[in-house]
Design a protein around this motif. Sequence first.
Motif, PDB file in Angstrom:
ATOM      1  N   LEU A  65       0.868  -1.166   0.000  1.00 30.29           N
ATOM      2  CA  LEU A  65       0.000   0.000   0.000  1.00 30.29           C
ATOM      3  C   LEU A  65       0.908   1.220   0.000  1.00 30.29           C
ATOM      4  CD1 LEU A  65      -2.800  -0.552   2.662  1.00 30.29           C
ATOM      5  CD2 LEU A  65      -3.080   0.567   0.464  1.00 30.29           C
ATOM      6  N   HIS A  66       0.788   2.049  -1.021  1.00 32.52           N
ATOM      7  CA  HIS A  66       1.638   3.228  -1.113  1.00 32.52           C
ATOM      8  C   HIS A  66       0.823   4.513  -1.101  1.00 32.52           C
ATOM      9  CE1 HIS A  66       5.657   1.615  -2.942  1.00 32.52           C
ATOM     10  NE2 HIS A  66       5.534   1.362  -1.663  1.00 32.52           N
ATOM     11  N   GLY A  67       1.352   5.507  -0.422  1.00 35.72           N
ATOM     12  CA  GLY A  67       0.802   6.845  -0.488  1.00 35.72           C
ATOM     13  C   GLY A  67       1.817   7.724  -1.177  1.00 35.72           C
ATOM     14  N   ARG A  77       7.322  11.713  -3.355  1.00 35.24           N
ATOM     15  CA  ARG A  77       7.883  10.364  -3.269  1.00 35.24           C
ATOM     16  C   ARG A  77       6.817   9.423  -2.694  1.00 35.24           C
ATOM     17  NH1 ARG A  77      10.431   8.731   1.769  1.00 35.24           N
ATOM     18  NH2 ARG A  77       9.627  10.064   3.404  1.00 35.24           N
ATOM     19  N   MET A  78       6.994   8.137  -2.984  1.00 34.45           N
ATOM     20  CA  MET A  78       6.046   7.155  -2.495  1.00 34.45           C
ATOM     21  C   MET A  78       6.437   6.714  -1.097  1.00 34.45           C
ATOM     22  SD  MET A  78       5.260   4.868  -5.840  1.00 34.45           S
ATOM     23  CE  MET A  78       6.860   4.095  -5.982  1.00 34.45           C
ATOM     24  N   VAL A  79       5.447   6.545  -0.252  1.00 38.68           N
ATOM     25  CA  VAL A  79       5.701   6.084   1.111  1.00 38.68           C
ATOM     26  C   VAL A  79       4.809   4.881   1.415  1.00 38.68           C
ATOM     27  CG1 VAL A  79       6.507   8.273   2.090  1.00 38.68           C
ATOM     28  CG2 VAL A  79       4.056   7.806   1.984  1.00 38.68           C
ATOM     29  N   SER A  99      -2.661   7.741  -3.544  1.00 35.34           N
ATOM     30  CA  SER A  99      -2.448   6.395  -2.998  1.00 35.34           C
ATOM     31  C   SER A  99      -2.691   5.344  -4.073  1.00 35.34           C
ATOM     32  CB  SER A  99      -3.422   6.150  -1.843  1.00 35.34           C
ATOM     33  OG  SER A  99      -3.296   7.167  -0.892  1.00 35.34           O
ATOM     34  N   HIS A 100      -1.948   4.240  -3.976  1.00 30.40           N
ATOM     35  CA  HIS A 100      -2.085   3.166  -4.960  1.00 30.40           C
ATOM     36  C   HIS A 100      -1.637   1.849  -4.364  1.00 30.40           C
ATOM     37  CE1 HIS A 100       1.884   5.048  -5.357  1.00 30.40           C
ATOM     38  NE2 HIS A 100       2.328   3.826  -5.554  1.00 30.40           N
ATOM     39  N   LEU A 101      -1.949   0.785  -5.056  1.00 35.34           N
ATOM     40  CA  LEU A 101      -1.478  -0.535  -4.669  1.00 35.34           C
ATOM     41  C   LEU A 101      -0.275  -0.839  -5.548  1.00 35.34           C
ATOM     42  CD1 LEU A 101      -4.945  -2.317  -4.529  1.00 35.34           C
ATOM     43  CD2 LEU A 101      -3.678  -1.302  -2.632  1.00 35.34           C
ATOM     44  N   MET A 102       0.887  -0.971  -4.924  1.00 34.46           N
ATOM     45  CA  MET A 102       2.118  -1.200  -5.675  1.00 34.46           C
ATOM     46  C   MET A 102       2.304  -2.704  -5.843  1.00 34.46           C
ATOM     47  SD  MET A 102       4.370   1.262  -6.461  1.00 34.46           S
ATOM     48  CE  MET A 102       5.223   0.970  -7.985  1.00 34.46           C
ATOM     49  N   LEU A 103       2.376  -3.123  -7.103  1.00 37.11           N
ATOM     50  CA  LEU A 103       2.566  -4.548  -7.385  1.00 37.11           C
ATOM     51  C   LEU A 103       4.058  -4.786  -7.572  1.00 37.11           C
ATOM     52  CD1 LEU A 103      -0.232  -4.703 -10.127  1.00 37.11           C
ATOM     53  CD2 LEU A 103      -0.504  -5.253  -7.705  1.00 37.11           C
TER      54      LEU A 103
HETATM   55 CU    CU Z   1       4.192   2.944  -5.257  1.00 39.64          CU
END
Ligand code: CU
Length: 147
Positions: A65-67, A77-79, A99-103
């Motif tokens: 899970l990225h914000g 930047r992604m956290v 926010s996104h779901l990082m695969l």
């Molecule tokens: Cu990400």
Amino acid sequence: MKLLAASLLTLAMPMVAQAEILVTDPWARASILASRLGAAYLTLTSSEADRLLQVTSPAAGHVMLHGVETNAAGVSRMVNIQGLDISPGTPVTLAPGNSHLMLMDLSRKLEEGETFLLTLVFEVAGKLTVAVPVLGPGAMGPTEERP
Ligand SMILES: [Cu+2]
């Protein structure tokens, strides 16, 4: 490949119907070149307060899970996010630039037109599996895809 995608979608349906969480407009971007990273987006709506705890997918070794955080200099930047809170009746939208779901560690490229499964684990609603369509590499969302 089309046949496989259709049968996966049918499999996922009963689980969607039982859940108290509504997942709308799931989508992902097609892979660029040989990148083993991808991102998936969706909108979550719940009638009760809930929290997205964990996400898994057979298409990826690991889903995070990225914000997105922007500092004073305007650099984003992604956290990592430990969980995603959902307020009753307020849709939470994961979208590019947000926010996104990082695969991580994709087992293979995500090809436009394919579908893969994503299992979301919620604190209250439990497990929910959805089929995620893969859109083009430049797509910004499912509604933009079909004018
Ligand atoms: Cu990400």
